[in-house]
Motif scaffolding. Structure first.
Motif, short mmCIF file in Angstrom:
data_model
loop_
_atom_site.label_atom_id
_atom_site.label_comp_id
_atom_site.label_asym_id
_atom_site.label_seq_id
_atom_site.Cartn_x
_atom_site.Cartn_y
_atom_site.Cartn_z
N ASP A 1 0.80 -1.21 0.00
CA ASP A 1 0.00 0.00 0.00
C ASP A 1 0.83 1.27 0.00
OD1 ASP A 1 -2.37 -1.42 0.02
OD2 ASP A 1 -2.35 -1.61 2.22
N ASN A 2 2.13 1.13 0.00
CA ASN A 2 3.01 2.30 -0.01
C ASN A 2 2.77 3.12 -1.27
OD1 ASN A 2 5.24 4.07 -0.33
ND2 ASN A 2 6.44 2.79 1.06
N PRO A 3 2.30 4.39 -1.13
CA PRO A 3 1.99 5.20 -2.32
C PRO A 3 3.21 5.48 -3.19
CG PRO A 3 1.88 6.52 -0.32
CD PRO A 3 1.97 5.09 0.11
N LEU A 4 4.35 5.62 -2.54
CA LEU A 4 5.58 5.87 -3.31
C LEU A 4 5.92 4.67 -4.19
CD1 LEU A 4 7.92 7.81 -3.82
CD2 LEU A 4 9.15 6.72 -1.93
N PHE A 5 5.72 3.45 -3.63
CA PHE A 5 5.99 2.25 -4.40
C PHE A 5 5.01 2.13 -5.58
CE2 PHE A 5 5.13 -2.23 -5.33
CZ PHE A 5 6.40 -2.66 -5.67
#
Length: 821
Positions: A2-6
């Motif tokens: 869920d990491n937005p950067l990823f």
């Protein structure tokens, strides 16, 4: 995860990974240690052998080479350049991990361009695959056009950055535009850079027109001026290369001729018939849609099950299965080709579809550039436009192979196709517009393909000019197979288009998710392009590394000649002497291989050497015994004044020596003044050039008061040779004219007696001559081009300045997270 950067980075990471994996799979023999066997790479090795050997063993660089065409500047063949952008160049080309690096650059460059145009990353990935696997991009790799491949790789991101500068962030766009421009010029294929500039010119004109309409001319001009300043710095990073090339161009076949013959064919650059030698056929343009529309490549594998193979076997021809692998597939109007320019049936369909779905300046300039590219690619098949550009458009007549301008269409077609695809998957499409666009696009692509599948005779006769050299029964087989090739590819293109059209239709109807539709479309595009490219560049193009290391093993003739440790030139008639580099690998050659040889030397070939070679052939055929060898070269002024000491007629036989060669330098008894170049080249066939030197009257002031009769007692000989420096020992009563068997090139060659500079002049059309005074001394020629010496310093300073500008722009424009206090 869920990491937005990823999530934001995922498509970019996927793209880079795919861009490494796909070419690695395609070129899997490279991973096994094999090398791609490229014709032009092999010739470049031969051309540069003297330069390479000298540079390995000396602290200075060889700026001149005598290995081909009598002599020419080495920086037209290959020299290290002085620029701070070199590490970036190496990084973007994967440290020359060729050919994988070429395709990686195609892919990553177009991907960056589409991102700069504001497209979705996943669609940018698909567009990059379409562009990167375009057939022309692979065909040039197979041929060894390495600098062209790299220059094409920088074309897309350069234009993408320009769009970004005009439409979005001026400073970021300008900085990266300048970087990619500098890198493209550094790649050293100025023809591709020229075509990129033509594309930018059309782009700019469209933007200016729309700026007028939108009353935004002031902003457009302000942005354009800042972009231009960045571009000037980028150009300055390559001053060394550009200055030396520009300087030499005036003396090369890309400069104007002083001869008055065949004026209608001449331009201020290349002759028209030479420039248009490779012109795309008007109907041949359909290879953009159907790859085998004109049969593919000049030599292809027809297959053991082909009609031609059956005919060969039925006529009891030995080695039929081998012969069938090397038959002429191509039947178009070009002299020959390594394969068609195929942008992909799916991509062409998406391009046509996008014409209906998109609007604005980008669509306008892409349409204009595409049409412009296609029309000019026709060359001699559309001479009104071609002649206009050759005669009046700045720089156009400096380049040959006009069909190469299709690199513009190969860029613009997938660009608009990607923009249209992005619109389909990101916006609601008006149902009426969509239906009309889909019907017309399918009809204009799949429909045309099906017409040629059903009625292949519409494409022509399927007969090439070279077929007449074959028996009639073979010709019938060739026609039958070429017809089958066309029908097969036409059906293939239609099927691919209809499949993608169906996927898009279902997607717009919301019957399939966008990500699934894109995955299918991207896969079909890759399968389409991969399959066609494998016809022209496959595992068979690779050889073991040891075979690639020396493409020209020494022959018996080479070994015999190399026993002679003096300086001389070699004429190799066992090959086409003016279209090969194997001789240059070992010797100083009369011939060679280069697209920009000296203009006067080419004219010497045309008007004197070709005729003397024909005389040699006749004499050789009539020769009864070895005792007549001495008579072969009598009267062959051009070959003798070029110090042609050996002739190879059979590589596995001893060479024929020429005792009539004039040597490295000689004293003449007198001179013959002529009024112009026409008279000068004509006089070479009449005067006794061993005794008389032919001089244009424009050099009359340098002749001095010549005494006659001293030549027999004066001594002049070459005592030291290196590419950049020639030393001659002279002893005599002076007031004489010495002729040196070296090519005249005043932009760098300086003459000295002792340490004192002395004048010299052009003589015998291509050679050097000098009035020499009484005494015993050394005469030295040094190659000291100011353009190279000053240019490399300017290039280094400018490249450092460019990197500083880019760093400063990035620092000012990329937001950095502030630390929490």
């Amino acid at each position: 995860m869920d990491n937005p950067l990823f999530k934001k980075a995922l498509p970019h990471l996927t793209a880079v990974l795919l861009f490494l994996i796909l070419p690695a799979i395609y070129f899997s023999p490279q991973l096994e240690g094999k090398k791609l066997n490229q014709h032009d790479t092999n010739t470049a090795t031969g051309m540069a052998k003297e330069i390479t050997d000298y540079n390995k063993s000396h602290s200075d660089l060889a700026l001149w080479t005598n290995s081909m065409f009598g002599g020419m500047p080495a920086y037209l063949i290959g020299l290290p350049t002085y620029s701070a952008i070199s590490p970036i160049y190496k990084l973007t080309t994967l440290f020359d991990w060729r050919p994988i690096s070429f395709v990686f650059l195609y892919l990553i460059g177009f991907y960056l361009a589409l991102l700069l145009f504001g497209l979705n990353p996943w669609i940018s990935l698909i567009g990059a695959i379409a562009f990167g696997f375009s057939s022309y991009d692979f065909i040039i790799i197979a041929a060894g056009h390495n600098t062209k491949a790299v220059a094409i790789g920088y074309m897309a991101p350069m234009i993408g950055a320009l769009y970004h500068a005009w439409k979005k962030n001026l400073w970021i766009g300008s900085a990266f535009f300048a970087l990619f421009l500098a890198l493209q010029i550094y790649a050293n294929h100025l023809q591709i850079t020229y075509y990129t500039m033509l594309t930018i010119l059309i782009f700019g004109m469209a933007e200016l027109y729309f700026a007028f309409k939108e009353k935004a001319v002031g902003d457009f001009l302000k942005r354009s001026c800042i972009i231009a300043l960045f571009a000037l710095v980028a150009i300055a990073t390559n001053v060394e290369r550009l200055w030396t090339t520009y300087e030499y161009g005036k003396f090369s076949i890309r400069g104007a001729s002083e001869l008055t013959v065949d004026k209608g064919n001449q331009t201020s650059g290349l002759d028209k018939d030479y420039a248009t030698g490779w012109s795309y056929g008007i109907d041949e343009t359909l290879t953009l849609l159907i790859p085998n529309f004109k049969g593919g490549a000049s030599m292809i594998n027809f297959g053991e099950n082909s009609s031609t193979a059956d005919l060969l076997r039925s006529n009891n021809i030995p080695n039929a299965n081998t012969i069938v692998k090397q038959l002429p597939g191509y039947w178009g109007t070009q002299p020959g080709t390594s394969g068609p320019v195929y942008v992909g049936a799916i991509i062409l369909f998406l391009f046509v579809l996008s014409l209906f779905l998109t609007k604005g300046p980008v669509r306008a300039w892409i349409i204009a550039a595409t049409i412009f590219s296609v029309l000019l690619s026709w060359g001699r098949n559309f001479m009104p436009l071609t002649s206009f550009f050759l005669d009046y458009f700045p720089g156009y007549n400096k380049f040959r192979t006009v069909s190469m301008i299709l690199v513009i269409a190969s860029f613009t077609i997938p660009l608009l196709a990607s923009i249209g695809l992005n619109k389909i998957f990101s916006e609601e499409i008006d149902k009426v517009v969509w239906k009309k666009a889909m019907i017309w696009s399918v009809a204009l692509t799949a429909g045309i393909s099906l017409v040629f599948f059903l009625i292949p005779e519409l494409s022509g006769s399927f007969v090439s000019a070279s077929d007449s050299q074959m028996p009639e029964w073979i010709q019938k087989g060739l026609v039958s197979d070429r017809t089958s090739f066309l029908r097969s590819d036409a059906l293939r293109s239609a099927a691919l288009i209809l499949a993608v059209a169906l996927i898009l239709w279902v997607h717009v109807a919301k019957k399939i998710q966008g990500k699934h539709a894109l995955l299918i479309i991207g896969t079909l595009i890759l399968v389409d392009m991969w399959g066609v490219n494998k016809r022209y560049l496959n595992d068979n193009n690779f050889v073991q590394e040891q075979n690639a290391r020396n493409p020209y093993p020494a022959t018996k003739a080479d070994k015999e000649i190399l026993k002679d440790k003096t300086e001389y030139r070699v004429l190799n008639l066992s090959v086409d002497p003016f279209n090969e580099a194997s001789t240059s690998y070992y010797h100083q050659s009369i011939g060679g291989y280069h697209g920009a040889k000296m203009r006067r030397y080419q004219e010497l070939i045309n008007f004197r050497i070709d005729g003397e070679i024909r005389q040699l052939g006749s004499k050789l055929n009539a020769l009864k015994t070895d005792s007549g060898v001495d008579s072969l070269f009598i009267g062959l002024n051009a070959l003798n004044m070029l110090n042609t000491k050996y002739m190879i007629y059979n590589p596995e036989a001893p060479p024929i020596p020429n005792s009539k060669a004039f040597g490295n330098a000689w004293i003449v008894n007198g001179y013959q003044l002529v009024d112009n170049a026409d008279q000068e080249i004509a006089a070479l066939g009449k005067a006794d050039l061993k005794k008389t030197v032919v001089v244009d009257k424009k050099f009359q002031s340098l002749l001095g008061a010549v005494s006659t009769g001293n030549g027999s007692i004066s001594k002049l000989s070459l005592t030291s040779y290196s590419p950049n420096k020639l030393v001659y020992s002279y002893s005599g009563k002076g007031n004489e004219i010495a002729v040196f068997s070296e090519i005249y090139y005043p932009k760098g060659w300086n003459a000295y007696i002792g340490d004192k500079p002395v004048p010299y002049f052009q003589a015998n059309y291509v050679l050097r001559a000098m009035f020499i005074p009484e005494g015993t001394y050394d005469i030295t020629f040094k190659f000291e081009p100011l353009s190279y010496r000053v240019g490399k310093q300017v290039s280094m300073v400018s490249s450092l300045l460019l990197l500083f500008f880019i760093g400063f722009v990035l620092y000012k424009n990329i937001p950095l997270k502030k630390s929490v206090q």
